[in-house]
Design a protein around this motif. Structure first.
Motif, PDB file in Angstrom:
ATOM      1  N   LYS A 157      -9.114  59.626 101.159  1.00 23.94           N
ATOM      2  CA  LYS A 157      -9.872  60.483 102.067  1.00 23.94           C
ATOM      3  C   LYS A 157     -10.571  61.610 101.314  1.00 23.94           C
ATOM      4  O   LYS A 157     -11.713  61.973 101.651  1.00 23.94           O
ATOM      5  N   GLU A 158      -9.926  62.155 100.291  1.00 25.75           N
ATOM      6  CA  GLU A 158     -10.562  63.203  99.495  1.00 25.75           C
ATOM      7  C   GLU A 158     -11.802  62.663  98.780  1.00 25.75           C
ATOM      8  O   GLU A 158     -12.826  63.343  98.676  1.00 25.75           O
ATOM      9  N   PHE A 159     -11.707  61.428  98.289  1.00 27.67           N
ATOM     10  CA  PHE A 159     -12.844  60.793  97.622  1.00 27.67           C
ATOM     11  C   PHE A 159     -14.025  60.660  98.589  1.00 27.67           C
ATOM     12  O   PHE A 159     -15.160  61.007  98.264  1.00 27.67           O
ATOM     13  N   GLU A 160     -13.744  60.168  99.784  1.00 26.15           N
ATOM     14  CA  GLU A 160     -14.797  60.000 100.786  1.00 26.15           C
ATOM     15  C   GLU A 160     -15.424  61.335 101.165  1.00 26.15           C
ATOM     16  O   GLU A 160     -16.645  61.438 101.332  1.00 26.15           O
ATOM     17  N   LEU A 161     -14.584  62.352 101.314  1.00 29.52           N
ATOM     18  CA  LEU A 161     -15.060  63.673 101.707  1.00 29.52           C
ATOM     19  C   LEU A 161     -15.984  64.242 100.635  1.00 29.52           C
ATOM     20  O   LEU A 161     -17.072  64.753 100.934  1.00 29.52           O
ATOM     21  N   LEU A 162     -15.583  64.133  99.376  1.00 29.95           N
ATOM     22  CA  LEU A 162     -16.404  64.635  98.273  1.00 29.95           C
ATOM     23  C   LEU A 162     -17.736  63.886  98.202  1.00 29.95           C
ATOM     24  O   LEU A 162     -18.800  64.498  98.041  1.00 29.95           O
ATOM     25  N   ALA A 163     -17.694  62.564  98.315  1.00 27.08           N
ATOM     26  CA  ALA A 163     -18.927  61.767  98.272  1.00 27.08           C
ATOM     27  C   ALA A 163     -19.866  62.167  99.408  1.00 27.08           C
ATOM     28  O   ALA A 163     -21.084  62.280  99.214  1.00 27.08           O
ATOM     29  N   TYR A 164     -19.308  62.412 100.580  1.00 24.06           N
ATOM     30  CA  TYR A 164     -20.126  62.802 101.729  1.00 24.06           C
ATOM     31  C   TYR A 164     -20.762  64.165 101.494  1.00 24.06           C
ATOM     32  O   TYR A 164     -21.945  64.370 101.791  1.00 24.06           O
ATOM     33  N   PHE A 165     -19.993  65.094 100.938  1.00 24.79           N
ATOM     34  CA  PHE A 165     -20.541  66.417 100.625  1.00 24.79           C
ATOM     35  C   PHE A 165     -21.698  66.303  99.633  1.00 24.79           C
ATOM     36  O   PHE A 165     -22.766  66.892  99.822  1.00 24.79           O
ATOM     37  N   ILE A 166     -21.485  65.548  98.555  1.00 21.36           N
ATOM     38  CA  ILE A 166     -22.500  65.435  97.511  1.00 21.36           C
ATOM     39  C   ILE A 166     -23.766  64.753  98.036  1.00 21.36           C
ATOM     40  O   ILE A 166     -24.887  65.130  97.692  1.00 21.36           O
ATOM     41  N   GLU A 167     -23.576  63.746  98.891  1.00 23.42           N
ATOM     42  CA  GLU A 167     -24.735  63.039  99.452  1.00 23.42           C
ATOM     43  C   GLU A 167     -25.511  63.913 100.433  1.00 23.42           C
ATOM     44  O   GLU A 167     -26.649  63.594 100.799  1.00 23.42           O
ATOM     45  N   ASN A 168     -24.891  65.017 100.876  1.00 25.46           N
ATOM     46  CA  ASN A 168     -25.552  65.922 101.823  1.00 25.46           C
ATOM     47  C   ASN A 168     -25.645  67.332 101.242  1.00 25.46           C
ATOM     48  O   ASN A 168     -25.446  68.330 101.948  1.00 25.46           O
ATOM     49  N   GLN A 169     -25.981  67.407  99.953  1.00 20.37           N
ATOM     50  CA  GLN A 169     -26.062  68.710  99.280  1.00 20.37           C
ATOM     51  C   GLN A 169     -27.049  69.641  99.980  1.00 20.37           C
ATOM     52  O   GLN A 169     -28.128  69.236 100.392  1.00 20.37           O
TER      53      GLN A 169
END
Length: 225
Positions: A157-169
């Motif tokens: 879940k942490e991986f998904e959350l980080l990826a989502y944040f980065i994709e929506n910088q």
């Protein structure tokens, strides 16, 4: 394409049959375990388990112990089932790396929908893509994150959350938007669920955790200074 295999762990045979019937109808292969020890035997013997549905209260070895042991070896998604809906149980589950938390009684159709949501995200993350932001590198194919070239260990879940944040910088994201996109279903729980994950993610990112800005009264924004 081979059917994805799901391990259902519950000491109630009636509950296992109910879940298995709905999952089988949806095209999954289901293997069953009646207690935690049997679940771990299957987990070690079969290396193609795509997801685990895990009851908390079981003889011999309870769900918490199973989750701890699985997480020592694998980041396979885990959905935890429990008859208790207490907040401390839910928070403990997330601390141990549980991906979803469902209280009994529940709708089998909702359970299947959540299974499909998790597995759909897993397939999306299998895309051959590496995203970089401010010294953070997210490799979706390898499911790996590096900070200035050094790998760090994140939960599913942490991986998904980080990826989502980065994709929506640079975009202010409400808690509801994050929950609906990262958890991928309408979440009617406490917003502290996401706050708990953000706190853990910030800690693991070290100094770069400052990239995740808190938007008071709304949510978060990922921004590289």
């Amino acid at each position: 394409m081979d059917k994805l295999k799901i391990l259902v762990v519950d000491d109630e045979s009636r509950m296992r049959k109910l879940v298995k019937d709905f999952l089988t109808r949806s095209g999954y292969t289901v293997v069953e375990a009646a207690d935690g020890m049997e679940a771990m035997d299957i987990f070690y013997e079969q290396n193609d388990i795509a997801l685990i549905i895990l009851d908390v209260m079981m003889p011999k070895m309870d769900g918490w112990q199973v989750c701890r042991e699985v997480r020592m070896h694998s980041k396979v998604p885990i959905i935890m089932l429990t008859a208790r809906g207490e907040e401390r149980d839910e928070l403990q589950g997330f601390e141990l790396g549980v991906d979803e938390y469902i209280s009994k009684p529940f709708s089998p159709k909702i359970l299947v929908a959540r299974v499909e949501a998790i597995l759909r995200r897993t397939n999306v993350f299998a895309a051959d893509e590496v995203v970089d932001a401010g010294g953070i590198s997210v490799d979706k194919a390898a499911h790996e994150v590096k900070i200035d070239g050094v790998p760090i260990d994140l939960s599913y879940k942490e991986f998904e959350l980080l990826a989502y944040f980065i994709e929506n910088q640079g975009i202010a994201l409400s808690r509801e938007k994050i929950l609906n996109n990262v958890w991928n279903y309408d979440y009617f729980g406490d917003a502290r669920t996401i706050d708990t994950h953000v706190k853990k993610l910030r800690n693991k990112l070290g100094d770069k955790g400052e990239y995740i800005k808190t938007i008071w009264g709304m949510g978060y924004k990922f921004e590289v200074e």
